[in-house]
Design an enzyme around this catalytic site. Structure first.
Site, PDB file in Angstrom:
ATOM      1  N   LYS A   1      48.986 -57.167  28.968  1.00 33.01           N
ATOM      2  CA  LYS A   1      50.000 -58.000  28.460  1.00 33.01           C
ATOM      3  C   LYS A   1      50.741 -58.940  29.560  1.00 33.01           C
ATOM      4  CE  LYS A   1      54.275 -57.324  25.453  1.00 33.01           C
ATOM      5  NZ  LYS A   1      55.092 -56.406  25.049  1.00 33.01           N
TER       6      LYS A   1
ATOM      7  N   HIS B   1      10.408 -70.268   8.103  1.00 33.23           N
ATOM      8  CA  HIS B   1      11.393 -70.102   7.066  1.00 33.23           C
ATOM      9  C   HIS B   1      11.666 -68.641   6.567  1.00 33.23           C
ATOM     10  CE1 HIS B   1      12.293 -74.292   7.396  1.00 33.23           C
ATOM     11  NE2 HIS B   1      11.063 -74.769   6.573  1.00 33.23           N
TER      12      HIS B   1
END
Length: 474
Positions: free
Chosen positions: A136, A282
């Site tokens: 932090k 595909h």
């Protein structure tokens, strides 16, 4: 000003050398328990956290670093005078580096004889608190949770007079938050998998709460369609033999569809013990074959559907050699996948203007080659005229025929033109399932098809008369 580094690690890989380097840069090292003993044993000057805080470890080591002198020194912002004044009043020093890795919770629960008590005792509390506090406050504190980073950090500090850049501290902060999130997720997964009896051996296969974490491998050029964006992510602990461990040898970056089809091809081909080749287009197999060698299996797979294989994905389950590469290079292929490629095979694919990605698997790595596409002739533009698609005229003769038909004159059209017009008409006579209608059934435009007279009203009005007259032309 004295700089402090706090070190408390479960994985002690490389920590002695790392701490020694920090001490050589005049950093005061604070440490706890086993880490402090190890450093002291190896001649690294260290101060016990208990001596620094004036508060001894308690509750069998559960409380060691949860103290204001620790978290106050980590969280204080150096750019706020009020923060500096507050910690000075309490005699707290700022802590400039936090080196922590956590209790081995996941390794503990992986043991067959693990109990719930074992798992609970390996849930780290103070470690995540220090890591999150340091992450932090990354503007002032460097946080390190991975021993693999030790070398790079020391190198940068030596280059920058003992300090790390803001970019490096921010990168370490992001890594730390991801690490603590993954750690907490693993705990939640385990605890929610336990049944009422709380027995490790009877836990559910699928926990009530499932936390997963993936890391980004690359941004895609586009998603499933060109207007969509996509990225490729994989788990941190990659399962052996999966496409996620691929290593690209050459060619441009893969697209979403490339990776989707490559995964289907690789998952299929790796199921064979004998030499095999799989061609995917595909997401559908165009050919799957086995043979005595790669060349034979490739030729068999290609013969299954040579047209569909164009622009497909080809996967082999053996090392791709030069002979097979020569044959494969004759076809445009999007991606080639194999456990490995010989140098000769790579030279063959490198001869293309834009060499293809090559995929090989060394150990658990999959490598791929992506060949360069041949330039395909673009389709002729199609114009819409009176609700009917037709080719643009290809010659002056066709233009003359069109003009004559517009004027109502009978014209002698070339047979290929008639076939094209009839084909267009026949296609429109098919229903939604693709089945051809009977001659006496109405077509999509409400007209009836008359094969012999060729008077189907789906023909363009300006050609209807000309087509009718063609019936008598030999």
């Amino acid at each position: 000003m004295t700089r402090f580094a706090l070190i408390s690690v479960s994985d002690k890989t490389g920590i002695v050398d790392f701490a020694r380097e920090l001490a050589s840069m005049n950093m005061v090292i604070l440490s706890t328990g086993g880490t402090a003993e190890l450093l002291e044993k190896n001649g690294v000057p260290v101060t016990e956290v208990a001596d620094y805080t004036g508060f001894p470890e308690m509750l069998d080591g559960r409380v060691k670093t949860l103290h204001p002198r620790i978290h106050g020194g980590i969280l204080a912002r150096r750019d706020l005078p009020s923060h500096i004044s507050a910690i000075e009043q309490q005699g707290i020093h700022t802590i400039d580096m936090v080196v922590v890795n956590l209790y081995p919770f996941q390794q503990t629960i992986a043991r067959e004889n693990c109990t719930l008590e074992d798992a609970i005792e390996n849930i780290d509390i103070g470690g995540p608190a220090m890591l999150r506090s340091a992450a932090k406050n990354y503007r002032d504190v460097a946080v390190i949770c991975d021993p693999a980073d030790y070398g790079d950090i020391i190198a940068e500090m030596k280059k920058n007079d003992g300090s790390l850049s803001m970019d490096t501290r921010f990168k370490l902060s992001k890594k730390t938050f991801a690490h603590t999130a993954q750690y907490d997720g693993a705990i939640a997964n385990y605890m929610s998998s336990l049944k009422v009896d709380k027995k490790h051996q009877n836990r559910q296969t699928y926990p009530e709460i499932l936390n997963l974490q993936f890391e980004k491998v690359q941004d895609m050029r586009y998603g499933e369609n060109p207007h969509q964006s996509a990225a490729f992510y994989r788990e941190r602990n990659i399962a052996p033999g999966t496409l996620a461990s691929y290593r690209q040898l050459q060619g441009k970056e893969l697209s979403y569809n490339n990776i989707s089809d490559a995964d289907a091809a690789w998952e299929c081909v790796k199921n064979f013990d004998e030499p095999a080749c799989v061609i995917i287009k595909h997401a559908n197999p165009c050919g799957v074959a086995t043979g005595k060698d790669l060349l034979e299996e490739y030729q068999k797979a290609l013969q299954t559907d040579p047209e569909a294989a164009f622009g497909g994905i080809i996967a082999f389950n053996g090392e791709l050699d030069g002979r097979t590469a020569e044959e494969v290079a004759k076809l445009f292929v999007e991606v080639l996948i194999a456990p490995s490629f010989t140098e000769e095979a790579r030279r063959i694919f490198n001869r293309k203007k834009k060499p293809a990605p090559a995929a090989a698997r060394t150990g658990h790595q999959c490598q791929y080659i992506r060949p360069q596409a041949r330039r395909r002739r673009s389709a002729r533009p199609v114009s819409r005229h009176r609700g009917y698609h037709r080719k643009r005229p290809e010659s002056r003769h066709e233009e003359t025929a069109d003009a004559a038909a517009d004027a109502g004159h009978a014209v002698r059209l070339e047979s290929r033109q008639v076939r094209q017009i009839e084909r267009d008409c026949i296609l429109r006579q098919r229903d939604g399932a693709g089945h051809r209608r009977r001659p006496d059934e109405p077509c999509g435009c409400g007209a009836y098809r008359h094969h012999e007279s060729r008077q189907c009203r789906t023909f363009p009005a300006r050609l209807r008369g000309s087509i009718r007259r063609l019936h008598s032309i030999p």
